[in-house]
Motif scaffolding. Structure first.
Motif, PDB file in Angstrom:
ATOM      1  N   CYS A 270      -4.054   7.984  -5.455  1.00 14.57           N
ATOM      2  CA  CYS A 270      -4.965   6.921  -6.035  1.00 14.57           C
ATOM      3  C   CYS A 270      -6.344   7.377  -5.345  1.00 14.57           C
ATOM      4  O   CYS A 270      -6.102   8.432  -4.493  1.00 14.57           O
TER       5      CYS A 270
ATOM      6  N   CYS B 141     -11.361   5.526  -2.451  1.00 14.74           N
ATOM      7  CA  CYS B 141     -11.646   6.092  -1.339  1.00 14.74           C
ATOM      8  C   CYS B 141     -12.246   4.924  -0.405  1.00 14.74           C
ATOM      9  O   CYS B 141     -12.049   5.033   1.275  1.00 14.74           O
TER      10      CYS B 141
ATOM     11  N   ASN C   7      -5.948   4.902   2.206  1.00 12.52           N
ATOM     12  CA  ASN C   7      -6.249   6.442   1.140  1.00 12.52           C
ATOM     13  C   ASN C   7      -6.336   8.046   2.284  1.00 12.52           C
ATOM     14  O   ASN C   7      -7.019   7.605   3.041  1.00 12.52           O
TER      15      ASN C   7
ATOM     16  N   CYS D 113      -8.750  10.894  -0.120  1.00 14.18           N
ATOM     17  CA  CYS D 113      -9.867  10.423  -1.623  1.00 14.18           C
ATOM     18  C   CYS D 113      -8.181  10.767  -2.937  1.00 14.18           C
ATOM     19  O   CYS D 113      -8.860  10.627  -4.287  1.00 14.18           O
TER      20      CYS D 113
ATOM     21  N   CYS E  18      -1.945   7.218  -0.762  1.00  8.76           N
ATOM     22  CA  CYS E  18      -1.908   5.764  -0.251  1.00  8.76           C
ATOM     23  C   CYS E  18      -0.732   6.191   1.069  1.00  8.76           C
ATOM     24  O   CYS E  18       0.105   7.344   0.949  1.00  8.76           O
TER      25      CYS E  18
END
Length: 51
Positions: free
Chosen positions: A8, A11, A16, A19, A22
């Motif tokens: 994912c 951000c 998260n 960045c 998940c």
């Protein structure tokens, strides 16, 4: 949907990590495909929570 290998880049989401990944054990998406070509199927995460 189990969160295994899910990348994912949103951000702004509190779940998260770096960045990239998940941190939730299970995520929910608007729709998903269970066939071989899951990556190209667009989906939107329902688990998003703004930081």
């Amino acid at each position: 949907m189990d969160n295994k290998g899910v990348k994912c880049d949103v951000c702004e989401c509190r779940f998260n990590a770096g960045c990239n990944k998940c941190t939730l054990e299970t995520i929910e998406v608007t729709h998903m495909k269970t066939g071989e070509d899951c990556v190209s199927t667009p989906h939107f995460c329902k688990s998003f929570a703004k930081k």
